[in-house]
Design a protein around this motif. Structure first.
Motif, PDB file in Angstrom:
ATOM      1  N   ALA A  18      21.122  36.708  85.753  1.00 47.13           N
ATOM      2  CA  ALA A  18      21.774  37.687  84.879  1.00 47.13           C
ATOM      3  C   ALA A  18      22.754  37.012  83.928  1.00 47.13           C
ATOM      4  O   ALA A  18      22.819  37.344  82.737  1.00 47.13           O
ATOM      5  N   ALA A  22      21.951  36.955  79.973  1.00 45.05           N
ATOM      6  CA  ALA A  22      22.916  37.656  79.123  1.00 45.05           C
ATOM      7  C   ALA A  22      23.480  36.712  78.056  1.00 45.05           C
ATOM      8  O   ALA A  22      23.661  37.107  76.898  1.00 45.05           O
ATOM      9  N   TRP A  96      14.475  52.008  76.483  1.00 43.93           N
ATOM     10  CA  TRP A  96      15.787  51.564  75.996  1.00 43.93           C
ATOM     11  C   TRP A  96      16.343  52.440  74.873  1.00 43.93           C
ATOM     12  O   TRP A  96      17.370  52.095  74.272  1.00 43.93           O
ATOM     13  N   ALA A 110      20.194  44.792  76.811  1.00 40.29           N
ATOM     14  CA  ALA A 110      20.663  44.896  78.195  1.00 40.29           C
ATOM     15  C   ALA A 110      19.560  45.410  79.107  1.00 40.29           C
ATOM     16  O   ALA A 110      19.430  44.973  80.260  1.00 40.29           O
ATOM     17  N   VAL A 111      18.744  46.343  78.622  1.00 41.07           N
ATOM     18  CA  VAL A 111      17.652  46.874  79.435  1.00 41.07           C
ATOM     19  C   VAL A 111      16.612  45.796  79.702  1.00 41.07           C
ATOM     20  O   VAL A 111      16.087  45.674  80.817  1.00 41.07           O
ATOM     21  N   LEU A 114      17.990  43.390  82.239  1.00 36.73           N
ATOM     22  CA  LEU A 114      17.933  43.978  83.579  1.00 36.73           C
ATOM     23  C   LEU A 114      16.528  43.895  84.161  1.00 36.73           C
ATOM     24  O   LEU A 114      16.362  43.524  85.334  1.00 36.73           O
ATOM     25  N   ALA A 115      15.524  44.232  83.359  1.00 34.54           N
ATOM     26  CA  ALA A 115      14.145  44.149  83.851  1.00 34.54           C
ATOM     27  C   ALA A 115      13.791  42.716  84.238  1.00 34.54           C
ATOM     28  O   ALA A 115      13.118  42.484  85.264  1.00 34.54           O
ATOM     29  N   VAL A 117      15.878  40.302  85.226  1.00 35.82           N
ATOM     30  CA  VAL A 117      16.609  39.936  86.447  1.00 35.82           C
ATOM     31  C   VAL A 117      15.937  40.542  87.678  1.00 35.82           C
ATOM     32  O   VAL A 117      15.785  39.882  88.716  1.00 35.82           O
ATOM     33  N   LEU A 118      15.520  41.794  87.577  1.00 35.08           N
ATOM     34  CA  LEU A 118      14.810  42.414  88.693  1.00 35.08           C
ATOM     35  C   LEU A 118      13.493  41.705  88.968  1.00 35.08           C
ATOM     36  O   LEU A 118      13.085  41.556  90.126  1.00 35.08           O
TER      37      LEU A 118
END
Length: 460
Positions: A18, A22, A96, A110-111, A114-115, A117-118
């Motif tokens: 993350a 980022a 998003w 950011a979306v 996040l995807a 990182v998951l």
């Protein structure tokens, strides 16, 4: 293996990813989006500002000038009935749109972060479920987080990280011994949403959906997926009078089996501008792992998704040699390939394979980081046929200016590139040597010879 130990590892990997992703996304905000990125953002404008799936108004009113200063050609094309069809599907922008309306381009970014990182977290879980030890699963996931296209596309407004996440999670649920009902339902919903994200992802929805339906909770495995796929077909038919899952590509005349799969596959894997292995050589270790996997292992479910998808996209006229930035089309498969790379390393736990994996990941990390610092160089199609500025600069810094020319130029006009068969033969020889070397000694204690002896992680 204690569940708490796995939680510490997976959350540590996700936290580190993350931060990296980022930072990479933030490095791109000083300049305008590139490639297809502004067109995906225009779709968010149409949804959020005009509440419509018709992009012509957003293009005509110049709403893209809020994030793109240069002239922007509309990515809409007339189909056979004269209907203006967007080139891209709406699945990613729908996810998003609200963050984009609230925070602009950083909200959309950011979306995607996040995807991504998951997807890193699921990559680790998938390896553990298939019997990879904690050490190898953690190391390989870390290498994949920095040395594969997962890192490159995490910082961009492309939809491929969504496909990687949904594919990896569905595969995880398919191979689990006793998945919970909500896991099956969530995996089914993700598979159903994938064609909304991109039409080519239907090639993964079908095999993984069939495998999911063979598990427990069959109604939950089928209902969300079939409902979303049928909803997409209804949407495309009412909006564009088309039943194609990719109506924009259909309007351009694209389709399967338009290119020889041998030519297209060579481009996707080896091309010096677009290839997966040429830019992310860590993934070269995946094929040996496919031959080292235990016969009764559920890894066949992964192959059922990997092989048809990669062969199908290799024959598509627009995609046949891959797309820019490099490794774009196979991003969706990267979490599945991690298992095979880990198996290659775990099957021969000596110093050479891990060192090779670390060096190749470092090479790919340097390549992607350079693209973060100089984003224009990442879009290799703008450099001219057979030119990748980042590879050229990296080779020159190592005193090997001719190194990029070792990779073939497969892409430009079909039939004009170099002969790919020497590369097929060379890679086959490499894979065969890795397999023979791994099988030449007694299995390491951490590498069971049979899937029934694998250390299974308790279902979560």
């Amino acid at each position: 293996m204690r569940r708490g130990g796995d939680r510490v590892v997976v959350w540590s990997l996700m936290a580190a990813s993350a931060v990296l992703y980022a930072i990479a996304a933030n490095l791109r905000f000083w300049m305008e989006p590139l490639g297809d990125e502004p067109h995906y953002l225009v779709m968010s404008v149409a949804l959020g500002k005009y509440h419509t799936f018709d992009l012509t108004q957003a293009y005509a009113n110049g709403d893209w000038r809020a994030f793109y200063a240069d002239p922007l050609d509309a990515h809409v094309y007339p189909n056979a009935e004269g209907i203006m069809v967007p080139l891209h599907n709406f699945g990613g922008p729908i996810l998003w749109t609200v963050p984009f309306q609230l925070w602009g381009r950083p909200g959309a970014a950011a979306v995607v972060v996040l995807a991504s990182v998951l997807a890193v977290g699921v990559t680790y879980r998938l390896q553990r479920e298939l019997g990879i030890t904690q050490v190898y699963a953690g190391v390989v996931t870390g290498l994949f987080a920095v040395g594969t296209p997962l890192y490159m596309y995490a910082s961009m407004q492309f939809v491929d990280p969504f496909g990687a996440l949904f594919t990896a999670y569905a595969a995880l649920v398919v191979v689990r011994a006793d998945p919970k009902w909500w896991q099956v339902g969530l995996a089914s919903a993700g598979l159903g949403w994938m064609p909304w994200v991109h039409g080519r992802f239907l090639l993964l929805t079908i095999p993984l959906g069939l495998l999911l339906a063979m598990r427990k909770h069959r109604a939950l495995a089928l209902a969300p997926m079939l409902g979303l796929v049928l909803a997409l077909e209804l949407f495309n038919f009412t909006q564009y009078h088309s039943l194609s899952p990719a109506p924009g590509n259909a309007a351009l005349g694209d389709g399967l089996l338009q290119i020889s799969p041998w030519t297209g596959l060579a481009g996707i894997l080896f091309d010096r501008q677009y290839g997966l292995i040429s830019h992310f050589p860590l993934l070269a270790l995946a094929v040996p792992g496919m031959f080292l996997a235990p016969r009764r292992s559920p890894h066949w479910a992964l192959l059922a998704a990997i092989v048809p998808y990669i062969l199908a996209v290799s024959t598509f006229r627009t995609w046949w040699a891959g797309y820019t930035p490099p490794g774009r089309l196979p991003v969706v498969l990267v979490p599945l390939l991690a298992y095979y790379v880990a198996l290659t390393l775990q099957s021969r736990p000596r110093w050479l394979p891990p060192t090779l994996a670390a060096l190749t990941a470092a090479f790919a990390f340097a390549y992607t980081l350079t693209g973060d610092l100089y984003p224009l160089r990442r879009f290799t199609s703008s450099n001219g046929p057979g030119v990748d500025r980042i590879l050229d600069e990296q080779a020159a810094s190592l005193g090997l200016p001719d190194l990029p020319t070792w990779w073939p130029t497969v892409e430009t006009v079909p039939g004009t590139g170099q002969n790919p068969w020497p590369w097929y033969c060379g890679y086959a020889a490499f894979a065969a040597l890795m397999v023979l070397w791994s099988r030449s000694t007694r299995p390491h204690p951490s590498t069971p010879a049979d899937a029934e002896q694998y250390e299974r992680v308790p279902d979560r």
